[in-house]
Design an enzyme around this catalytic site. Structure first.
Site, PDB file in Angstrom:
ATOM      1  N   LEU A 259       0.870  -1.176   0.000  1.00 17.61           N
ATOM      2  CA  LEU A 259       0.000   0.000   0.000  1.00 17.61           C
ATOM      3  C   LEU A 259       0.909   1.228   0.000  1.00 17.61           C
ATOM      4  O   LEU A 259       1.935   1.248   0.698  1.00 17.61           O
ATOM      5  CB  LEU A 259      -0.905   0.020   1.239  1.00 17.61           C
ATOM      6  CG  LEU A 259      -2.093  -0.944   1.252  1.00 17.61           C
ATOM      7  CD1 LEU A 259      -2.829  -0.841   2.587  1.00 17.61           C
ATOM      8  CD2 LEU A 259      -3.046  -0.683   0.100  1.00 17.61           C
ATOM      9  N   ASP A 260       0.526   2.240  -0.769  1.00 19.80           N
ATOM     10  CA  ASP A 260       1.313   3.463  -0.807  1.00 19.80           C
ATOM     11  C   ASP A 260       1.421   4.071   0.591  1.00 19.80           C
ATOM     12  O   ASP A 260       0.558   3.846   1.455  1.00 19.80           O
ATOM     13  CB  ASP A 260       0.672   4.485  -1.752  1.00 19.80           C
ATOM     14  CG  ASP A 260       0.423   3.910  -3.133  1.00 19.80           C
ATOM     15  OD1 ASP A 260       1.169   2.996  -3.526  1.00 19.80           O
ATOM     16  OD2 ASP A 260      -0.520   4.369  -3.800  1.00 19.80           O
ATOM     17  N   VAL A 261       2.446   4.876   0.793  1.00 13.06           N
ATOM     18  CA  VAL A 261       2.643   5.515   2.091  1.00 13.06           C
ATOM     19  C   VAL A 261       1.463   6.422   2.438  1.00 13.06           C
ATOM     20  O   VAL A 261       1.127   6.589   3.623  1.00 13.06           O
ATOM     21  CB  VAL A 261       3.971   6.300   2.106  1.00 13.06           C
ATOM     22  CG1 VAL A 261       3.913   7.485   1.141  1.00 13.06           C
ATOM     23  CG2 VAL A 261       4.325   6.751   3.516  1.00 13.06           C
TER      24      VAL A 261
ATOM     25  N   THR B 227      -1.647   5.807   1.527  1.00 16.39           N
ATOM     26  CA  THR B 227      -2.870   4.995   1.481  1.00 16.39           C
ATOM     27  C   THR B 227      -2.930   4.148   2.741  1.00 16.39           C
ATOM     28  O   THR B 227      -1.932   3.547   3.146  1.00 16.39           O
ATOM     29  CB  THR B 227      -2.879   4.081   0.244  1.00 16.39           C
ATOM     30  OG1 THR B 227      -2.825   4.870  -0.939  1.00 16.39           O
ATOM     31  CG2 THR B 227      -4.139   3.228   0.212  1.00 16.39           C
TER      32      THR B 227
ATOM     33  N   HIS C 274       0.211   2.321  -7.664  1.00 14.10           N
ATOM     34  CA  HIS C 274      -0.645   3.520  -7.675  1.00 14.10           C
ATOM     35  C   HIS C 274      -1.821   3.382  -8.648  1.00 14.10           C
ATOM     36  O   HIS C 274      -2.311   4.388  -9.176  1.00 14.10           O
ATOM     37  CB  HIS C 274       0.164   4.775  -8.045  1.00 14.10           C
ATOM     38  CG  HIS C 274       1.359   5.023  -7.200  1.00 14.10           C
ATOM     39  ND1 HIS C 274       1.301   5.161  -5.840  1.00 14.10           N
ATOM     40  CD2 HIS C 274       2.672   5.149  -7.537  1.00 14.10           C
ATOM     41  CE1 HIS C 274       2.511   5.374  -5.355  1.00 14.10           C
ATOM     42  NE2 HIS C 274       3.369   5.358  -6.363  1.00 14.10           N
TER      43      HIS C 274
END
Length: 308
Positions: A172-174, A176, A257
């Site tokens: 998971l993105d930082v 998100t 992303h």
């Protein structure tokens, strides 16, 4: 009187004769030379030619799954949370348990829980007690790595006290938050991340509104990105307020992303993003920074989604 009685008997005999004729007619239509076994008429080709008998479907060869050095099957099932020892014995007797694809109905069977696979009613049961499966609610600002060289908060800090060597399933993105699976089951983790199996993931995003009526159709048909086309499995508006909308996106893509890039490409850049589901696992009421063990049903659902 005598004539009437004779007529009645004659009429009754005629009805009985017709009934027997009807039965003989039925037998005649499926009579000798045209019966395909078990009393069923054999199928015939056009022109009255009899179709040759079809060979029976081959049966899978019997495999002896008993391991004399193993553990009794009902004991392992009970320890895995399937039910009490008695319930597990009943499941075996009823033929609802299979080992390595072989149905088992004998209570004396022993197996190796580390080398053999067991299913109950088609649901895989994890018997290896060393395996760990966790649902983790990753907070915003936390990096999806076990260690970050830049010193940023990482997922590894949340599991550093555990004795098992865990790794995360996907990323998971930082910026998100939401559901991240943690496990030491490498085979399952690799499969869940492989695009071949297409495990669906659910996201909730806050985007600028209002949302055009045709946006869902556009996303389901696919959006061209710089690294190829991407399409969602499902899209719906969950809530809306002046200037903003909360939307749910379900897709099985795993590119970096991907949700943010897709929504930005259609003119609705993401303000905030959270993942709520991975296959059969739901985030539910789990608070950010907390984790919980997966249930037996959730683990079985992941195995099924991964084709194991």
């Amino acid at each position: 009187m005598t004539g009437n009685k004779r007529n009645n008997q004659s009429g009754s005999g005629s009805r009985g004769h017709r009934g027997q004729s009807g039965q003989r007619g039925q037998a005649g239509r499926g009579g000798a030379g045209r019966t395909g076994g078990a009393g069923r008429p054999a199928r015939t080709r056009p022109g009255g030619q009899q179709r040759p008998p079809q060979p029976a479907a081959p049966q899978a060869p019997y495999v002896d799954v008993h391991d004399p050095d193993g553990v009794r099957l009902q004991k392992l099932l009970a320890a895995a949370g399937v039910g009490s020892r008695r319930v597990c014995e009943d499941l075996i007797r009823q033929g609802r348990v299979s080992v390595d694809g072989q149905k088992v109905q004998e209570l004396g069977v022993r197996i190796d829980p580390l080398a053999q696979t067991v299913h109950v009613d088609g649901e895989r049961i994890q018997l290896d007690e060393s395996r760990v499966y966790l649902a983790f609610n990753k907070p915003l600002g936390v990096v999806s790595t076990m260690h970050d060289e830049m010193g940023r908060p990482s997922v590894g800090e949340y599991v550093e006290q555990r004795k098992e060597r865990l790794f995360h399933v996907g990323r998971l993105d930082v910026d998100t938050e939401g559901l991240l699976l943690l496990t030491n089951d490498g085979e399952l983790a690799n499969r869940l991340q492989h695009p071949k199996y297409g495990v669906p993931k659910t996201y909730v995003a806050m985007i600028p509104g209002p949302v055009p009526r045709q946006l869902g159709k556009q996303l389901r048909e696919g959006v061209e990105l710089e690294d190829g086309k991407v399409a969602v499995d499902s899209f719906k508006v969950v809530d809306s307020k002046p200037g903003w909308a909360l939307v749910e996106v379900i897709l099985h893509e795993g590119r970096k992303h991907i949700v943010r890039r897709m929504l930005e490409a259609v003119g609705h850049p993401v303000e905030s993003l959270s993942r709520t589901d991975v296959g059969p696992v739901h985030l539910g009421e789990l608070r950010p920074g907390k984790m919980r063990p997966l249930t037996r049903q959730e683990v079985a659902g992941l195995y099924k989604a991964a084709g194991l």
